[in-house]
Design a protein around this motif. Structure first.
Motif, PDB file in Angstrom:
ATOM      1  N   ARG A 105       8.005  -9.940  37.315  1.00 48.18           N
ATOM      2  CA  ARG A 105       9.024 -10.829  36.737  1.00 48.18           C
ATOM      3  C   ARG A 105       8.945 -10.833  35.217  1.00 48.18           C
ATOM      4  NH1 ARG A 105      10.722 -16.049  40.110  1.00 48.18           N
ATOM      5  NH2 ARG A 105      10.649 -15.208  42.221  1.00 48.18           N
ATOM      6  N   GLU A 106       7.732 -10.790  34.676  1.00 51.88           N
ATOM      7  CA  GLU A 106       7.589 -10.752  33.226  1.00 51.88           C
ATOM      8  C   GLU A 106       8.157  -9.461  32.655  1.00 51.88           C
ATOM      9  OE1 GLU A 106       3.733 -13.656  32.429  1.00 51.88           O
ATOM     10  OE2 GLU A 106       3.634 -11.524  31.936  1.00 51.88           O
ATOM     11  N   ARG A 107       7.984  -8.371  33.376  1.00 56.63           N
ATOM     12  CA  ARG A 107       8.537  -7.098  32.918  1.00 56.63           C
ATOM     13  C   ARG A 107      10.063  -7.194  32.807  1.00 56.63           C
ATOM     14  NH1 ARG A 107       5.690  -2.317  33.357  1.00 56.63           N
ATOM     15  NH2 ARG A 107       4.343  -3.312  34.904  1.00 56.63           N
ATOM     16  N   THR A 108      10.679  -7.811  33.821  1.00 54.75           N
ATOM     17  CA  THR A 108      12.137  -7.999  33.809  1.00 54.75           C
ATOM     18  C   THR A 108      12.556  -8.964  32.708  1.00 54.75           C
ATOM     19  OG1 THR A 108      12.254  -7.592  36.192  1.00 54.75           O
ATOM     20  CG2 THR A 108      14.112  -8.746  35.192  1.00 54.75           C
ATOM     21  N   ALA A 109      11.792 -10.053  32.541  1.00 57.68           N
ATOM     22  CA  ALA A 109      12.117 -11.050  31.513  1.00 57.68           C
ATOM     23  C   ALA A 109      12.020 -10.440  30.117  1.00 57.68           C
ATOM     24  CB  ALA A 109      11.175 -12.245  31.632  1.00 57.68           C
ATOM     25  N   LEU A 110      11.002  -9.623  29.888  1.00 55.57           N
ATOM     26  CA  LEU A 110      10.843  -8.982  28.576  1.00 55.57           C
ATOM     27  C   LEU A 110      11.996  -8.020  28.312  1.00 55.57           C
ATOM     28  CD1 LEU A 110       9.276  -8.434  26.018  1.00 55.57           C
ATOM     29  CD2 LEU A 110       7.807  -6.855  27.292  1.00 55.57           C
ATOM     30  N   ALA A 111      12.397  -7.269  29.333  1.00 53.70           N
ATOM     31  CA  ALA A 111      13.532  -6.356  29.175  1.00 53.70           C
ATOM     32  C   ALA A 111      14.805  -7.125  28.842  1.00 53.70           C
ATOM     33  CB  ALA A 111      13.718  -5.536  30.452  1.00 53.70           C
ATOM     34  N   SER A 112      14.974  -8.300  29.440  1.00 51.83           N
ATOM     35  CA  SER A 112      16.156  -9.119  29.161  1.00 51.83           C
ATOM     36  C   SER A 112      16.172  -9.587  27.710  1.00 51.83           C
ATOM     37  CB  SER A 112      16.190 -10.339  30.095  1.00 51.83           C
ATOM     38  OG  SER A 112      16.303  -9.931  31.442  1.00 51.83           O
ATOM     39  N   LEU A 113      15.012  -9.970  27.194  1.00 55.56           N
ATOM     40  CA  LEU A 113      14.929 -10.387  25.791  1.00 55.56           C
ATOM     41  C   LEU A 113      15.227  -9.218  24.854  1.00 55.56           C
ATOM     42  CD1 LEU A 113      11.733 -12.654  25.795  1.00 55.56           C
ATOM     43  CD2 LEU A 113      14.115 -13.393  25.761  1.00 55.56           C
ATOM     44  N   LEU A 114      14.694  -8.065  25.166  1.00 51.18           N
ATOM     45  CA  LEU A 114      14.906  -6.899  24.307  1.00 51.18           C
ATOM     46  C   LEU A 114      16.363  -6.448  24.301  1.00 51.18           C
ATOM     47  CD1 LEU A 114      11.709  -4.829  25.171  1.00 51.18           C
ATOM     48  CD2 LEU A 114      12.167  -6.110  23.080  1.00 51.18           C
ATOM     49  N   ALA A 115      17.102  -6.777  25.374  1.00 54.05           N
ATOM     50  CA  ALA A 115      18.523  -6.415  25.426  1.00 54.05           C
ATOM     51  C   ALA A 115      19.332  -7.126  24.347  1.00 54.05           C
ATOM     52  CB  ALA A 115      19.089  -6.736  26.809  1.00 54.05           C
ATOM     53  N   PHE A 116      18.810  -8.234  23.830  1.00 57.43           N
ATOM     54  CA  PHE A 116      19.480  -8.954  22.750  1.00 57.43           C
ATOM     55  C   PHE A 116      19.205  -8.323  21.383  1.00 57.43           C
ATOM     56  CE2 PHE A 116      19.619 -12.139  26.048  1.00 57.43           C
ATOM     57  CZ  PHE A 116      20.760 -12.882  25.774  1.00 57.43           C
ATOM     58  N   ARG A 117      18.403  -7.276  21.352  1.00 56.32           N
ATOM     59  CA  ARG A 117      17.980  -6.646  20.096  1.00 56.32           C
ATOM     60  C   ARG A 117      17.417  -7.682  19.125  1.00 56.32           C
ATOM     61  NH1 ARG A 117      22.864  -2.350  18.757  1.00 56.32           N
ATOM     62  NH2 ARG A 117      22.936  -1.368  20.811  1.00 56.32           N
ATOM     63  N   PRO A 118      16.385  -8.413  19.566  1.00 59.19           N
ATOM     64  CA  PRO A 118      15.858  -9.498  18.723  1.00 59.19           C
ATOM     65  C   PRO A 118      15.123  -8.957  17.507  1.00 59.19           C
ATOM     66  CG  PRO A 118      14.415  -9.133  20.583  1.00 59.19           C
ATOM     67  CD  PRO A 118      15.613  -8.252  20.803  1.00 59.19           C
TER      68      PRO A 118
END
Length: 334
Positions: A105-118
């Protein structure tokens, strides 16, 4: 009323949408006259640029992604609040999600954050393996809280767990306790230094360490006491418990009450974190304070140093814990 758009600003200012976009990104290619016209139009319409849209249109971003390992832990809530305050002072915006202490789940959550190009990512006590965080650190600065790392692109913010648990043991010994048990935090990365601190402090006082495997949850604290009650009767139960965190301590106190053992008369209990839960009047838990405000501030500050000040060398910042004495510790009766 609908939210005003960039097209609305362009129409009001009598310019193209592309020029409005340049103004919102702070481009130096726009004349002062046109920049003033666009900003005045935006002010009249109440237009606010969308943070994600800005990040997608630019190489820079004022978005900071935050992944929290456990939303039930009040300690993390306090740290995130401090992060949000510091981020706003620096012109940054937080977006938040959780991996629920599960590596997939953390792997998916991190990918979701990176999709925002933070502009950067802060991970609060993740269970992800280091190899899974390295690619993220190659995309943007990463800060780990309550976790160590040797990756050059990753900064770390931790408290000194060995010192913290040592303070708990020293306090209990000063009250006269000798039979002190530690409920550790299981697989949490903060558990190992706290466990080492407990063992070292017990040996320093010439006492026999006893570590009971547990987790950073109230259910685990309750289970750990029940496990001890299979070894010790209520009449010869250890006189003090040093728990992995405040939640663990609250669960332990519930099980002690269930067994007819009074806190602190029969058993003293110390937690860790000094969360808002510990300070509640009906709990009043003696605990080790992790300076939550400072931890949140330092995490955001580390990103700002990377994003705006050009720092490239990793920082490994460690804050000092302190003892907070409340109502769950007292001298043993025997």
């Amino acid at each position: 009323m609908t939210r005003p758009t960039m097209e609305d600003v362009a129409a009001r200012a009598g310019v193209s949408r592309a020029l409005v976009s340049l103004v919102m990104r702070g481009s130096p290619k726009v004349s002062e006259h046109r920049r003033h016209a666009v900003l005045e139009a935006a002010k009249e319409l109440g237009y606010q640029p969308h943070a994600m849209a800005r990040s997608l249109a630019s190489r820079t971003s004022d978005i900071v992604g935050v992944m929290v390992s456990d939303l039930h832990n009040a300690f993390f809530a306090d740290v995130v609040e401090s992060m949000d305050t510091t981020a706003r002072e620096s012109g940054l915006e937080l977006i938040l999600n959780t991996g629920r202490r599960s590596a997939p789940r953390e792997r998916t959550a991190l990918a979701s954050l990176l999709a925002f190009r933070p502009g950067g990512v802060i991970l609060l006590s993740p269970v992800l393996p280091a190899a899974a965080m390295r690619p993220a650190a190659q995309q943007c600065p990463v800060v780990l809280v309550s976790r160590t790392s040797t990756v050059a692109e990753i900064d770390t913010i931790n408290d000194d767990g060995e010192v913290g648990v040592g303070l708990a043991v020293d306090h209990l010994v000063s009250l006269g306790h000798r039979r002190i048990v530690h409920f550790d935090g299981g697989g949490a990365f903060s558990s190992a230094p706290r466990r080492r601190g407990y063992v070292a402090a017990m040996e320093r006082h010439g006492l026999e360490p006893m570590v009971v495997p547990s987790e950073h949850t109230d259910a685990a604290g309750l289970a750990a006491v029940r496990k001890l009650l299979k070894v010790f009767s209520p009449t010869n139960f250890p006189t003090a418990l040093v728990c992995g965190n405040d939640f663990n301590a609250v669960g332990a106190m519930s099980a002690l009450q269930e067994a007819g053992l009074r806190v602190p008369h029969d058993v003293s209990v110390v937690g860790y974190d000094n969360s808002s839960l510990a300070a509640l009047r009906h709990i009043s838990l003696t605990t080790i304070d992790q300076p939550r405000i400072e931890i949140g501030r330092l995490a955001v500050q580390a990103l700002v140093e990377r994003l705006r000040e050009g720092r490239t060398a990793p920082v490994r910042r460690r804050v000092q814990p302190s003892l907070v004495v409340r109502a769950t510790t007292a001298a043993p009766l025997n």
